[in-house]
Design an enzyme around this catalytic site. Structure first.
Site, PDB file in Angstrom:
ATOM      1  N   ASP A 111       0.844  -1.199   0.000  1.00 53.03           N
ATOM      2  CA  ASP A 111       0.000   0.000   0.000  1.00 53.03           C
ATOM      3  C   ASP A 111       0.882   1.254   0.000  1.00 53.03           C
ATOM      4  O   ASP A 111       2.079   1.197  -0.324  1.00 53.03           O
ATOM      5  CB  ASP A 111      -0.957  -0.060   1.211  1.00 53.03           C
ATOM      6  CG  ASP A 111      -2.246   0.706   0.995  1.00 53.03           C
ATOM      7  OD1 ASP A 111      -2.225   1.943   1.132  1.00 53.03           O
ATOM      8  OD2 ASP A 111      -3.285   0.085   0.679  1.00 53.03           O
ATOM      9  N   ARG A 127      -5.444  16.437   3.958  1.00 57.10           N
ATOM     10  CA  ARG A 127      -4.353  15.461   4.101  1.00 57.10           C
ATOM     11  C   ARG A 127      -3.053  16.050   3.540  1.00 57.10           C
ATOM     12  O   ARG A 127      -2.219  15.359   2.998  1.00 57.10           O
ATOM     13  CB  ARG A 127      -4.688  14.161   3.376  1.00 57.10           C
ATOM     14  CG  ARG A 127      -4.214  12.926   4.122  1.00 57.10           C
ATOM     15  CD  ARG A 127      -4.318  11.675   3.258  1.00 57.10           C
ATOM     16  NE  ARG A 127      -4.032  10.484   4.033  1.00 57.10           N
ATOM     17  CZ  ARG A 127      -3.612   9.342   3.502  1.00 57.10           C
ATOM     18  NH1 ARG A 127      -3.454   9.233   2.210  1.00 57.10           N
ATOM     19  NH2 ARG A 127      -3.380   8.309   4.260  1.00 57.10           N
ATOM     20  N   TRP A 176      -6.341   1.739  -6.591  1.00 57.62           N
ATOM     21  CA  TRP A 176      -6.344   3.137  -7.072  1.00 57.62           C
ATOM     22  C   TRP A 176      -7.110   3.972  -6.055  1.00 57.62           C
ATOM     23  O   TRP A 176      -8.316   3.831  -5.920  1.00 57.62           O
ATOM     24  CB  TRP A 176      -7.017   3.204  -8.439  1.00 57.62           C
ATOM     25  CG  TRP A 176      -6.990   4.540  -9.110  1.00 57.62           C
ATOM     26  CD1 TRP A 176      -7.555   5.692  -8.657  1.00 57.62           C
ATOM     27  CD2 TRP A 176      -6.393   4.863 -10.367  1.00 57.62           C
ATOM     28  NE1 TRP A 176      -7.344   6.707  -9.545  1.00 57.62           N
ATOM     29  CE2 TRP A 176      -6.631   6.227 -10.619  1.00 57.62           C
ATOM     30  CE3 TRP A 176      -5.676   4.119 -11.314  1.00 57.62           C
ATOM     31  CZ2 TRP A 176      -6.188   6.868 -11.766  1.00 57.62           C
ATOM     32  CZ3 TRP A 176      -5.252   4.759 -12.464  1.00 57.62           C
ATOM     33  CH2 TRP A 176      -5.499   6.129 -12.673  1.00 57.62           C
ATOM     34  N   ASP A 177      -6.380   4.848  -5.366  1.00 61.12           N
ATOM     35  CA  ASP A 177      -6.947   5.571  -4.224  1.00 61.12           C
ATOM     36  C   ASP A 177      -7.100   7.058  -4.554  1.00 61.12           C
ATOM     37  O   ASP A 177      -6.410   7.590  -5.426  1.00 61.12           O
ATOM     38  CB  ASP A 177      -5.963   5.398  -3.051  1.00 61.12           C
ATOM     39  CG  ASP A 177      -6.592   5.599  -1.685  1.00 61.12           C
ATOM     40  OD1 ASP A 177      -7.753   6.030  -1.621  1.00 61.12           O
ATOM     41  OD2 ASP A 177      -5.903   5.334  -0.678  1.00 61.12           O
ATOM     42  N   ASN A 197      -7.693  10.530  -1.867  1.00 60.80           N
ATOM     43  CA  ASN A 197      -7.888  10.795  -0.441  1.00 60.80           C
ATOM     44  C   ASN A 197      -8.271  12.218  -0.092  1.00 60.80           C
ATOM     45  O   ASN A 197      -7.899  12.704   0.982  1.00 60.80           O
ATOM     46  CB  ASN A 197      -6.624  10.390   0.317  1.00 60.80           C
ATOM     47  CG  ASN A 197      -6.536   8.893   0.478  1.00 60.80           C
ATOM     48  OD1 ASN A 197      -7.374   8.290   1.134  1.00 60.80           O
ATOM     49  ND2 ASN A 197      -5.548   8.278  -0.155  1.00 60.80           N
ATOM     50  N   SER A 217     -11.339   5.272  -2.081  1.00 54.12           N
ATOM     51  CA  SER A 217     -11.270   6.713  -1.897  1.00 54.12           C
ATOM     52  C   SER A 217     -11.358   6.985  -0.410  1.00 54.12           C
ATOM     53  O   SER A 217     -12.451   7.077   0.143  1.00 54.12           O
ATOM     54  CB  SER A 217     -12.412   7.411  -2.639  1.00 54.12           C
ATOM     55  OG  SER A 217     -12.401   8.784  -2.314  1.00 54.12           O
ATOM     56  N   GLY A 218     -10.190   7.034   0.236  1.00 47.48           N
ATOM     57  CA  GLY A 218     -10.183   7.224   1.689  1.00 47.48           C
ATOM     58  C   GLY A 218     -11.195   6.273   2.297  1.00 47.48           C
ATOM     59  O   GLY A 218     -12.081   6.670   3.037  1.00 47.48           O
ATOM     60  N   GLY A 219     -11.073   4.989   1.928  1.00 44.97           N
ATOM     61  CA  GLY A 219     -12.112   4.022   2.253  1.00 44.97           C
ATOM     62  C   GLY A 219     -13.076   3.937   1.090  1.00 44.97           C
ATOM     63  O   GLY A 219     -12.677   3.742  -0.057  1.00 44.97           O
ATOM     64  N   ASP A 230     -19.065   4.176  -6.918  1.00 42.13           N
ATOM     65  CA  ASP A 230     -20.213   4.386  -7.798  1.00 42.13           C
ATOM     66  C   ASP A 230     -20.131   3.471  -9.008  1.00 42.13           C
ATOM     67  O   ASP A 230     -19.113   2.819  -9.253  1.00 42.13           O
ATOM     68  CB  ASP A 230     -20.303   5.865  -8.223  1.00 42.13           C
ATOM     69  CG  ASP A 230     -19.042   6.360  -8.897  1.00 42.13           C
ATOM     70  OD1 ASP A 230     -18.669   5.799  -9.938  1.00 42.13           O
ATOM     71  OD2 ASP A 230     -18.421   7.318  -8.383  1.00 42.13           O
ATOM     72  N   GLU A 270      -3.729 -18.587  15.587  1.00 42.34           N
ATOM     73  CA  GLU A 270      -4.513 -17.601  14.812  1.00 42.34           C
ATOM     74  C   GLU A 270      -4.259 -17.766  13.309  1.00 42.34           C
ATOM     75  O   GLU A 270      -5.181 -17.671  12.498  1.00 42.34           O
ATOM     76  CB  GLU A 270      -4.135 -16.176  15.249  1.00 42.34           C
ATOM     77  CG  GLU A 270      -4.681 -15.802  16.618  1.00 42.34           C
ATOM     78  CD  GLU A 270      -4.070 -14.509  17.174  1.00 42.34           C
ATOM     79  OE1 GLU A 270      -4.765 -13.818  17.935  1.00 42.34           O
ATOM     80  OE2 GLU A 270      -2.892 -14.200  16.853  1.00 42.34           O
TER      81      GLU A 270
HETATM   82  C1  DGJ Z   1      -6.937   5.393   2.262  1.00 45.71           C
HETATM   83  C2  DGJ Z   1      -7.282   3.953   2.026  1.00 45.71           C
HETATM   84  O1  DGJ Z   1      -8.624   3.726   2.267  1.00 45.71           O
HETATM   85  C3  DGJ Z   1      -6.408   3.080   2.901  1.00 45.71           C
HETATM   86  O2  DGJ Z   1      -6.767   1.747   2.743  1.00 45.71           O
HETATM   87  C4  DGJ Z   1      -4.980   3.309   2.529  1.00 45.71           C
HETATM   88  O3  DGJ Z   1      -4.747   2.873   1.213  1.00 45.71           O
HETATM   89  C5  DGJ Z   1      -4.639   4.779   2.681  1.00 45.71           C
HETATM   90  N1  DGJ Z   1      -5.554   5.610   1.965  1.00 45.71           N
HETATM   91  C6  DGJ Z   1      -3.228   5.042   2.212  1.00 45.71           C
HETATM   92  O4  DGJ Z   1      -2.909   6.356   2.229  1.00 45.71           O
END
Ligand code: DGJ
Length: 728
Positions: free
Chosen positions: A370, A447, A481-482, A484, A531-533, A538, A613
């Site tokens: 990540d 951010r 692909w994020d 944020n 996208s930030g989670g 969509d 575990e």
């Molecule tokens: C937001 C994502 O939702 C997280 O899983 C992680 O990839 C962070 N960004 C990394 O900056």
């Protein structure tokens, strides 16, 4: 079936297997909407329109002072502007002469035997086995010389109708669009309906809200530059007494990832209008002479089988007609482990190999590296934009790292956030003009990063080249692909002052171009959106990525709500769901049961798990593989509502042939000496006998669906149960 244009009564009727949709070219060549609902064979439904003298509603001049004819009281297929209809408009256009007016008269109708296409925007597609017909209706305004072209595709077997819109300028001077809705749907009788939507926030995306329609405009929208965490471009209109299993439900899903607007208006006469499309905020789009503007597609479905029936229509359609990835049809998704919650940005190649080795022992098939592997990126204040491997961290280089992971028998995935730049980055130092900033004003930080101006072709080309170079450098199997932050400071250095109202939309067009180019060059890679989670989750994003990260909130009890809400439109096959350290009181087994509500993976430091575990995880990974065909391809049933008070949350996946099913239950609340609770299954064959959990019970579908399964009462907090049912 298909599309019937009856030239005698001037009706155009669209038929799917179980629904009909009718329009009519009526008085003065206006296009009226007459019906959308269960299949009707009657020819002309215009008898429903009763005309009265409507005080304070306008009458078109050509109606010769006929006071009972007003667009304010007629159900329209595309509501006009400044023509005496005071309800919400589908278009606001500034014509070449400065006037604000559009009056479209039906001028041309064409019917084709294939799905329409949009040049600039993603759409669903037709498979060879689908029966699809398309319709184009041109509404012409002879004064402004503007055409609005309404596009429809009818997917007969799927019970789906899609719509989109184009605006063509046939005049000699530019026009400016200020509002253009892709969908306008008028219900002549709109009383007694509820509006359901999926509002949320970071960490709590797509919670469910249902409210009765009252006499004002209900707005569901995003102005964050993306479809957002806060709202989702999907709404349902349903009977007020509709339940999961019964009642009329209409669903509308917009294929767009930027600012969007849905307005549902119950008017003075209890007529209900829904419009949906690009949000008009800071949207002023010039359409030059001869040019055509395209609005995004809306996917519509109707059923009388309640909210579950509606979800099934969208799930089936989005599983087969939205994304072309091989992971939709041919290749099973791997069980993955993601480095984010294991190490955040504090890792090197050795640490990643250690995590991979431990994860291998847990049945994990793919390691995802990540955020933190590129440029100068030890925290989130720097590095974005510099898509080159940081060899202080990945000392052996990307190629060699991937080889080491592959040698373990595992695949490798990588994270990008291409749309952003850090001020402290080589890219920003070289190209400050590529960052979105309003001249003379300090930009809004989020951010501590700035959005790149994705409307610029040079930015798009840079990103395509850089991302492709990394993907070509090593054996990459997966990309996350994020994005944020929400967008602010909407300004493009590459556009003149009078074109700044186009930037929001051009950003999205640029994004689609980049994704298209990268995915077409690397069609075998599994892409996951984020996208930030779970912001920007969509249908348009799911056109490019077969799966999307549901939320950064991995707490399994919160996840019950997140999966529940997301499932109203998007199938479990697209829901990224992982086991993490979040939820200290929740047993690992329960976390696994919840993560099996989606694509299943891990988000923790595997090296910290005990042997026991790891063994449990190995068993859970194997169960996901075993149940894959039920979870990813089957029908999904919400058996209980986690937003209501109750002691447990239950859901179920059933194979299409109803021979196999997985029913999952999480006990969310323990009460002292509580009643015995039962969970009733759904979707099984009444007369078929099923073995439950390899012989724990042998029961008919009828017993399972009507008597139900007893859920043991005296259990530790947050215990989960899985019931695997197989026809015997
Ligand atoms: C937001 C994502 O939702 C997280 O899983 C992680 O990839 C962070 N960004 C990394 O900056």
């Amino acid at each position: 079936m298909g599309i019937v244009y009856n030239k005698e009564d001037n009706t155009i009727t669209l038929h799917t297997k179980n629904t009909s949709y009718q329009m009519k070219i009526g008085n003065l060549d206006y296009l009226f909407h007459l019906y959308y609902g269960p299949t009707l064979h009657d020819a002309d439904l215009s008898y429903q329109i009763m005309q009265y003298d409507r005080g304070f509603s306008g009458n078109p001049y050509e109606s010769r002072n006929e006071r009972t004819f007003s667009l304010d009281a007629q159900p329209q297929e595309f509501s006009t502007q400044q023509q005496g209809d005071f309800r919400t408009a589908s278009i606001e256009v500034v014509n070449g002469d400065g006037s604000y007016s559009f009056s479209g008269k039906a001028a041309k109708i064409t019917i084709e035997k294939e799905k329409y296409r949009l040049e600039t925007l993603p759409t669903v597609f037709a498979n060879e086995s689908d029966t699809v017909h398309s319709l184009e209706i041109t509404l012409s305004d002879s004064v402004s010389e503007v055409d609005v072209i309404l596009l429809y595709s009818v997917f007969e077997e799927a019970d789906i109708i899609t719509r989109a819109v184009k605006v063509k300028n046939n005049g000699k001077t530019s026009i400016h669009l200020k509002k253009i809705m892709s969908l306008c749907l008028d219900f002549i009788n709109g009383s007694g309906m509820d509006l359901l939507s999926l509002p949320g926030r970071y960490g709590q995306e797509r919670q469910v809200e249902r409210q009765p329609m009252t006499h004002h405009i209900h707005t569901i929208s995003s102005v964050r530059g993306s479809s957002s965490h806060q709202q989702n471009p999907f709404v349902v209109l349903c009977d007020q007494d509709a339940t999961e299993d019964f009642g009329k439900c209409y669903g509308f899903s917009l294929m767009y990832s930027g600012n969007f607007l849905a307005e549902a208006e119950l008017d003075q006469y209890d007529q209900l209008r829904l419009v949906m499309g690009i949000h008009p905020k800071q949207f002023v789009y010039e359409v030059r002479p001869g040019e055509t503007f395209e609005g995004p597609e809306v996917v519509m479905a109707f059923t009388e089988k309640g909210l579950t029936g509606l979800s099934h229509l969208f799930h089936d359609f989005y599983r087969t007609n939205l994304c072309r990835s091989r992971f939709v049809t041919q290749t099973e998704r791997p069980v993955l482990i993601n480095s984010w919650e294991a190490a955040f940005m504090d890792f090197d190649d050795k640490k990643l190999v250690e995590i991979a080795k431990a994860a291998k022992n847990m049945g994990v098939e793919l390691l995802v590296m990540d955020d933190g592997w590129f440029g100068k990126r030890d925290d989130d204040n720097s590095g974005l934009g510099d898509w080159v491997v940081n060899e202080d961290k990945i000392k052996c280089g990307l190629h060699a790292l991937v080889e080491q992971i592959n040698d373990l028998g595992m695949k490798f995935g990588i994270w990008f956030e291409p749309e952003m730049v850090s001020e402290d980055s080589d890219l920003y130092r070289a190209h400050p003009e590529w960052a979105m900033k309003i001249p003379g004003r300090p930009e809004v930080r989020s951010r501590n990063q700035i959005a790149l101006d994705m409307s610029r072709k040079d930015v798009q080309d840079y990103l395509i080249e850089k991302v492709n170079a990394i993907l070509d450098d090593a054996n990459i199997y997966y990309v996350k692909w994020d994005i944020n932050r929400s967008l602010a400071d909407i300004w493009s250095n590459a556009l003149p002052a009078d074109k700044q109202g186009e930037v929001y939309h051009r950003y999205i067009l640029g994004l689609y171009r980049i994704m298209d180019a990268i995915i077409k060059t690397h069609p075998d890679i599994l892409f996951e959106g984020c996208s930030g989670g779970g912001g920007r989750f969509d249908a348009a994003m799911l056109h490019y990525y077969p799966q999307y990260w549901v939320s950064d909130n991995n707490h399994p009890i919160d996840r019950l709500k997140l999966h529940y809400g997301t499932s109203f439109v998007y199938p479990p096959s697209c829901m990224g769901a992982h086991i993490s350290d979040s939820g200290k009181l929740v047993p690992l087994k329960t976390k696994a049961v919840v993560a099996m509500g989606g694509t299943f993976g891990y988000e923790l430091d595997a090296t910290h798990l005990t042997e026991e575990e790891q063994k449990l995880c190995r068993e859970q990974s194997a169960l996901f593989r075993k149940y894959y065909h039920i979870i990813i391809k089957g029908d999904y049933y919400r058996l209980s509502n986690p937003f209501e008070t109750g002691n447990m949350t239950a859901w179920q996946h059933v194979t299409k042939d109803r021979q196999e099913s997985l029913l999952s239950v999480v006990v969310t609340n323990l009460t002292c000496n509580g009643p015995q609770e039962y969970v009733r299954a759904k979707g099984l064959e009444t007369d078929t006998v099923y073995s439950v959990n390899d012989g724990q019970y042998t029961l008919s579908g009828s017993a399972l669906m009507n008597a139900g399964l007893p859920i043991p009462r005296e259990v530790p907090e947050y215990t989960a149960f899985q019931f695997h049912m197989k026809a015997v």
